[in-house]
Write a protein that holds these residues in place. Structure first.
Motif, PDB file in Angstrom:
ATOM      1  N   LYS A  15     -82.362 -49.907 -70.472  1.00 36.98           N
ATOM      2  CA  LYS A  15     -82.921 -50.184 -71.789  1.00 36.98           C
ATOM      3  C   LYS A  15     -84.426 -50.466 -71.710  1.00 36.98           C
ATOM      4  N   LYS A  16     -84.838 -51.276 -70.743  1.00 38.68           N
ATOM      5  CA  LYS A  16     -86.257 -51.590 -70.607  1.00 38.68           C
ATOM      6  C   LYS A  16     -87.076 -50.346 -70.256  1.00 38.68           C
ATOM      7  N   GLN A  17     -86.538 -49.507 -69.410  1.00 33.08           N
ATOM      8  CA  GLN A  17     -87.243 -48.286 -69.018  1.00 33.08           C
ATOM      9  C   GLN A  17     -87.415 -47.364 -70.218  1.00 33.08           C
ATOM     10  N   SER A  22     -90.990 -45.164 -74.597  1.00 31.40           N
ATOM     11  CA  SER A  22     -91.299 -44.954 -76.011  1.00 31.40           C
ATOM     12  C   SER A  22     -92.622 -45.624 -76.374  1.00 31.40           C
ATOM     13  N   GLU A  23     -92.922 -46.784 -75.783  1.00 30.94           N
ATOM     14  CA  GLU A  23     -94.204 -47.442 -76.030  1.00 30.94           C
ATOM     15  C   GLU A  23     -95.358 -46.603 -75.481  1.00 30.94           C
TER      16      GLU A  23
END
Length: 88
Positions: A15-17, A22-23
């Protein structure tokens, strides 16, 4: 009471990756932008050569190239002295 182990269903290790990717896409999609102020535009216009002065410079260049340019050393020295003595 129910205790979930390390493999509980609400945990997503990627999820963090995915969120970081996306950021980064959002940051990369932003474009740089430049604007020139009206004052800067006026300054650029004021730097353009005066046509009368440009003609004088071109005339002197032609005389120098032709070998016909005669300089007056006394007049040049006087103008230099006047410039430096009136500077302060």
């Amino acid at each position: 009471m129910k205790v979930n182990g390390p493999n509980h269903t609400n945990f997503n290790p990627y999820k963090k990756q995915v969120q970081k990717q996306s950021e980064m896409k959002e940051i990369q999609s932003q474009k740089d932008k430049i604007e020139i102020s009206q004052q800067a535009k006026r300054m650029q216009d004021s730097e353009k050569a005066d046509p009368a002065r440009q003609k004088l410079v071109n005339d002197i260049k032609m005389e120098v190239d032709a070998g016909n340019y005669q300089k007056d050393a006394k007049s040049t020295a006087k103008k230099m002295l006047d410039f430096w003595t009136n500077k302060s």
